[in-house]
Scaffold this active site. Structure first.
Site, mmCIF file in Angstrom:
data_model
loop_
_atom_site.group_PDB
_atom_site.id
_atom_site.type_symbol
_atom_site.label_atom_id
_atom_site.label_comp_id
_atom_site.label_asym_id
_atom_site.label_seq_id
_atom_site.Cartn_x
_atom_site.Cartn_y
_atom_site.Cartn_z
ATOM 1 N N TYR A 157 0.861 -1.185 0.000
ATOM 2 C CA TYR A 157 0.000 0.000 0.000
ATOM 3 C C TYR A 157 0.890 1.225 0.000
ATOM 4 O O TYR A 157 1.853 1.312 0.763
ATOM 5 C CB TYR A 157 -0.926 0.016 1.215
ATOM 6 N N ASP A 252 9.430 3.037 -0.864
ATOM 7 C CA ASP A 252 8.412 3.809 -0.161
ATOM 8 C C ASP A 252 8.668 3.646 1.342
ATOM 9 O O ASP A 252 8.276 2.654 1.949
ATOM 10 C CB ASP A 252 7.020 3.310 -0.550
ATOM 11 N N LYS A 280 4.638 10.441 7.448
ATOM 12 C CA LYS A 280 4.451 10.020 8.834
ATOM 13 C C LYS A 280 5.464 10.662 9.781
ATOM 14 O O LYS A 280 5.365 11.858 10.092
ATOM 15 C CB LYS A 280 4.469 8.490 8.924
HETATM 16 P P1 KE4 Z 1 -0.760 8.977 3.624
HETATM 17 O O1 KE4 Z 1 -1.299 9.528 2.326
HETATM 18 O O2 KE4 Z 1 -1.820 8.213 4.400
HETATM 19 O O3 KE4 Z 1 -0.038 10.029 4.467
HETATM 20 O O4 KE4 Z 1 0.372 7.916 3.272
HETATM 21 C C1 KE4 Z 1 0.076 6.854 2.410
HETATM 22 C C2 KE4 Z 1 1.067 5.723 2.658
HETATM 23 C C3 KE4 Z 1 2.112 5.569 1.788
HETATM 24 N N1 KE4 Z 1 3.028 4.588 1.961
HETATM 25 C C4 KE4 Z 1 2.941 3.736 3.010
HETATM 26 C C5 KE4 Z 1 3.971 2.663 3.160
HETATM 27 C C6 KE4 Z 1 1.888 3.863 3.941
HETATM 28 O O5 KE4 Z 1 1.803 2.992 4.979
HETATM 29 C C7 KE4 Z 1 0.925 4.872 3.771
HETATM 30 C C8 KE4 Z 1 -0.254 5.051 4.718
HETATM 31 N N2 KE4 Z 1 -0.403 4.043 5.705
HETATM 32 C C9 KE4 Z 1 -1.763 3.839 6.176
HETATM 33 C C10 KE4 Z 1 -1.817 2.660 7.147
HETATM 34 N N3 KE4 Z 1 -0.762 1.750 7.078
HETATM 35 C C11 KE4 Z 1 -2.296 5.074 6.806
HETATM 36 C C12 KE4 Z 1 -3.577 4.880 7.572
HETATM 37 C C13 KE4 Z 1 -4.793 5.310 6.783
HETATM 38 O O6 KE4 Z 1 -4.882 5.004 5.563
HETATM 39 O O7 KE4 Z 1 -5.662 5.958 7.411
#
Ligand code: KE4
Length: 440
Positions: A157, A252, A280
């Protein structure tokens, strides 16, 4: 009764009526009652908890219940909630204005600090989320290579952009299929998926798409399958395959960056990608994403080059102030040793308790990110993760929640330990787990 148990008994969430009422109200105006799907507890059942505040390793819900928090806002809060020095940095920045839409000195300093921390990044662009970072990195890779196809991992993801919302195939190379309504078949057709840790499948994919693959994007440690580390030599193989094919290798590190080491997974495993995405932790709990990499690739980015990417709040002064302070805190001597010690004590303790109850629990951990799968087999990719007993995970999640421990409300997520998780928090967690395992 041990002090920790007594404290746990006192802190046991008595009720969550206010959360329940707020959820009903929220659903009137917000789709599914939440501003991000995973918060809705669909993966574990029941209603989400609404929180009022956090401090250190603890969250407090709107009914006044206390929880030891292992979500940490999905990773950013590696130093715990409401860290005094981060709050102070934000307050000082806010007093000078919240946004200028113009360059500031602290962005220049932050860019240099990020590139020094992650030396594979010679240049970096700030954005406001991980989604923006990965979306932009892929557009730059396509512009740089003049190729259309990208490869992602089945179960990986990388945020909610069309190109990356593609369902995994059968675990070997498949043409991507839309993973969400609204993603066109045309978009998905340029996204290929392949199983994590399957070097042969990756080689076969490149052979079948010779000269057409712009980039491979991977979480160097999968966090969105749950925590699944790279097999020995796998990242090195990705590096060799992409270099030979002239494809851009994107790590990533939105989740792993500054989580598993100050320089991220690439520092821990000693494999340098061509591009890196961050998010994050680098925002210190405020909205920051970043993408960066080799100077020749990043020179493609407007206004320097022909690949357009923009954002009103990119490099926001408050978020950058929080991010800079976070990097300073992470860079303090002993940070990662402390995280390693407490995380190992927790995960080893959970394993011992599960074994005592005769429960099949497979735990994957890298530094302070970990996932426990109710499975008696190793979990090495998405297919094996999906074979775990997710119903049992849901029961465990709720038993821990009722025991005052807040885990990620999905089997396919990582849990996070912060520097604020002291022995008392770990003891409380293990006490709650002993009761939860007994109830399974
Ligand atoms: P954001 O757009 O949510 O800031 O980041 C996306 C993203 C990109 N790459 C990785 C490896 C990520 O884990 C994420 C976002 N992670 C999720 C949960 N693992 C965020 C939680 C959510 O979607 O509310």
């Amino acid at each position: 009764m041990k002090a920790a148990t007594a404290a746990a008994a006192k802190a046991m969430p008595s009720n969550r009526e206010r959360s329940r009422a707020l959820f009903e109200e929220a659903k009137q105006r917000i789709p599914g009652g939440v501003n991000s799907p995973v918060r809705a507890f669909r993966g574990v059942g029941g209603d989400p908890v609404f929180f009022a505040r956090g401090k250190g390793a603890y969250l407090y819900d709107v009914d006044g219940n206390e929880y030891v928090d292992y979500v940490g806002s999905w990773g950013p809060l590696i130093v715990g909630h409401a860290h005094e020095e981060i709050l102070d940095a934000i307050a000082k920045a806010a007093a000078e204005g919240t946004s200028f839409g113009a360059p500031t000195e602290r962005e220049v300093l932050f860019a240099d600090e990020l590139c020094r921390a992650v030396p594979s990044m010679e240049m970096v662009r700030l954005v406001s989320s991980g989604t923006e970072a990965t979306m932009a990195a892929l557009r730059v890779a396509r512009g740089f290579t003049k190729r259309d196809k990208i490869v992602k991992i089945d179960g990986g993801y990388h945020g909610a952009s069309d190109t990356l919302l593609v369902a995994g195939g059968s675990g070997i190379a498949t043409l991507g299929i839309p993973g969400s309504a609204g993603v066109t078949a045309g978009t998905a057709a340029d996204t290929l998926t392949v199983a994590w840790n399957d070097e042969a499948a990756m080689r076969a994919l490149f052979a079948a798409n010779d000269g057409q693959i712009a980039a491979v994007i991977v979480e160097p440690i999968c966090g969105n399958i749950g925590c699944v580390p790279p097999a020995r030599g796998y990242l090195e193989a990705l590096r060799e395959i992409t270099r030979a094919a002239g494809a851009v290798l994107i790590f990533d590190e939105v989740m792993t960056g500054f989580r598993v080491a100050f320089g991220g997974a690439q520092a821990r495993y000693g494999v340098q990608p061509d591009m890196t995405t961050l998010g994050k932790i680098v925002g210190g709990g405020l909205p920051v994403g970043a993408y960066g990499g080799r100077r020749d690739i990043m020179s493609m980015v407007a206004p320097l080059g022909p690949v357009y990417q923009a954002g009103t709040l990119s490099g926001n002064p408050l978020a950058v102030a929080a991010g800079r302070k976070m990097l300073e805190l992470c860079g303090r001597p002993g940070t990662y040793e402390t995280l390693e010690r407490s995380s190992a004590a927790l995960v080893d303790g959970l394993g011992a308790l599960a074994a005592k109850k005769g429960l099949a629990l497979t735990s994957n951990r890298v530094g302070s990110m970990f996932t426990g799968f109710f499975s008696d087999a190793a979990v090495t990719d998405y297919a094996s993760a999906k074979k775990s007993d997710t119903a049992r995970f849901g029961k465990f999640f709720h038993a821990m929640l009722d025991g005052g421990i807040y885990l990620a409300p999905s089997q396919f997520e990582a849990a996070f330990v912060s520097t604020a998780h002291d022995q008392r928090a770990i003891d409380r967690t293990l006490d709650a787990a002993a009761r939860a395992f007994a109830a399974l």
